[in-house]
Design a protein around this motif. Sequence first.
Motif: not given
Length: 721
Positions: A641-659
């Motif tokens: 859960s903490d990983l999700i709350m961290q500042p995200s990269h702008t990469s499209y695949w970073y958001s896919e990894r968060i999924k």
Amino acid sequence: MGSNVGSSLDSHFSEFFGMNVERYADEQFNQLDMPGGDDFYDITTIFSEGSQEMEDGSLLMTEGFELQQAMNAFEIGEPRLDTGMRSESDMKPPFNPLTLLLPGEVCWIMDRSFAYEMLWHAGNCLPHSVLTIQYVHRLSDMDPELLYLRSAVVQEDAERPLELITVVLRSFMSGLMKCCDFSWRRLNEGSTREMEDWQSDKCEVSFLEGVPSVYLQTKLDEADFWLEHSYKVPQQWREPLRARVRLRNVYLQMLGLDVHKDTHKLQILLSTAKQHLTTIRNYPSPEPSPTSPAHLAFDPHLARLLTCSVPLRILDVPHIIDTWDSLTRFLDDWVEIGKLSSAQNLATWELAGTLQSYSRSPTPAYLRSTAQLTFYDGLLVLHDFMPSWVVERFFLETMGIRYNILSQAIRERWKGGDGPPFAEMERHFTKVITPQLQSHWNNVPRRRRSLAKLLLPWHKLYDLVVEMTGSLDTTDETGLILRQIPNAVLSWRLAVIREVIFSGFQLDLYTSEERAFAYLFAVQTIEKHISCLEQLSGVVPAGTPTKMEIDFNVQYLTALQLISMALFSVVTRLMSFEPQRLELNFIRRYKWAFLPEYDSITTCDAACPEFSSFLPACKEILEDVYFSPSDNIRLARKMLSDLIMQPSHTSYWYSERIKFVRDTIRACDSLDALPSTTAGIRAFDIGLLLWDPTLNHPWFPTLSSQGADKRRRQPARPNVG
């Protein structure tokens, strides 16, 4: 002005395509000669009279009729032995490609054609899918120029214009066959394996290989123009028909593009295709009546007439909504490949490839082959770089330092006799990284086998860099960085081992007795991987993408380790075999780690599975009164859960990894009712754990709803002060 154009076109078509459809079909049929002559004597009555006392479905066999005789009887006409035979209930009237159709029936035929095309991309054979469409075998009979040369008389039908067949449907089916031609070529060029992902048998059917794609696009444009201006098509059917013709045209153009050279155009076409698909969804085609001639356009038994090497198989055609959903996913995956073509870093390709391999909706073989060729076509990487480019990216992305600076530092500190083995090291890198990134777009079983085969080359590379760094003067600050080169290589190898272990759960390979060791081995591998990353983190500059990636992976891997440890403690109760039997299973399952080639390598394997430590680990975990599986799960959930709350990269695949991280959090939620103490493990109903990668997480089980009641009945965790 549009009305005048449409009227003149209709007048021209009526004169140009005039004919008597039924008379032409009869003439063609009467010209056929009976094979072997026409002086046969009909003996059907003899067999009919002789079988009067037999029941329907019964089979009369002579004495000694066994498997060998049955295999030799494929051509005798017995439907249970000859899959190419058609019973009377399957018989249909002869198909005439020039039978006039209503606009709604033409729409339905187009939709069903898309369904068969998606079935082919899903891994089915051509003779069972696309080649069951009657029109694709009769395109020449629908050619308006040939009809004109035959000087037949037109049969007028205001509701069923002939141009719907000769102009619209013919151009659509021609485009379909050219799409299959483009797809077949791409599948044949890529690394996808025939018979595993697709079947190349075209049954000697023409896919219009010699017809230019531009010519067929022009024909589709002409069909679109006729639909827009002709008064013969009712207003309510113009847009539905045009949307389907336009989708075929756009799809044909996409298949003919070079992903690297035409990236921008590809994205535009993909967006346009989605717009047409939305229009088609808004104008669904009605199911034709049972007596409609549209049903004759598809014959699942057509393979019996083709030069086919596979047995007949009748496919269940999915609902049209499912077809459009499949096509939407197909286009979405294509969008990702278009973006990947411009992603010039290894981490993005590694991330995108692993994420798609976890998907419950497998990427079609065509797109997986496209992705493999997009990364490496056998000559260049990403269409622009020599294979040695992957070495530069490896050190920049793993250690945060450029390869030319690193190689210069190695030369300055080299103490060996000969020069540094740069050429050999670069050759090893290109032999492992490129096939590893391509392997993620194999099917899941082959991906696992490919990754397992790469572990030996990775270890050889690790041995080489260990030996190389041992010949360096590493006493200064730069030397501290150089000493981390082996850890950089080892971190990639440990990641591959982890994928091999967890993919066994995804493929449901492990028996109940093997799961405990698999989770323990995952714990041990992740522990070493975290150690490598933490050592690398000490030399990577803060604030760089490399540093952010290392920090993310350390926290993510720690969560996976906690979950794996909790499950290891619980599933130890699944073991029922004797130690000797367990060891035999262990050797068979992990044979990739005990190849004889490892004996000739000086450096020890840093992550070799050890069965000798397994049983003591089982005993130790069950005797640990302080260990709590449920606490492990809750801590892992918090870290994720903490990983999700961290500042995200702008990469499209970073958001896919968060999924995927969210999916892992949901797996933790389902495991929250695991025992809170090791004493509770003995009373826990292990049957409540369900491993189903098709519905749940690919690596971890789900605890059924009864688990919550079990949790309330468990003994309280002792106060350890």
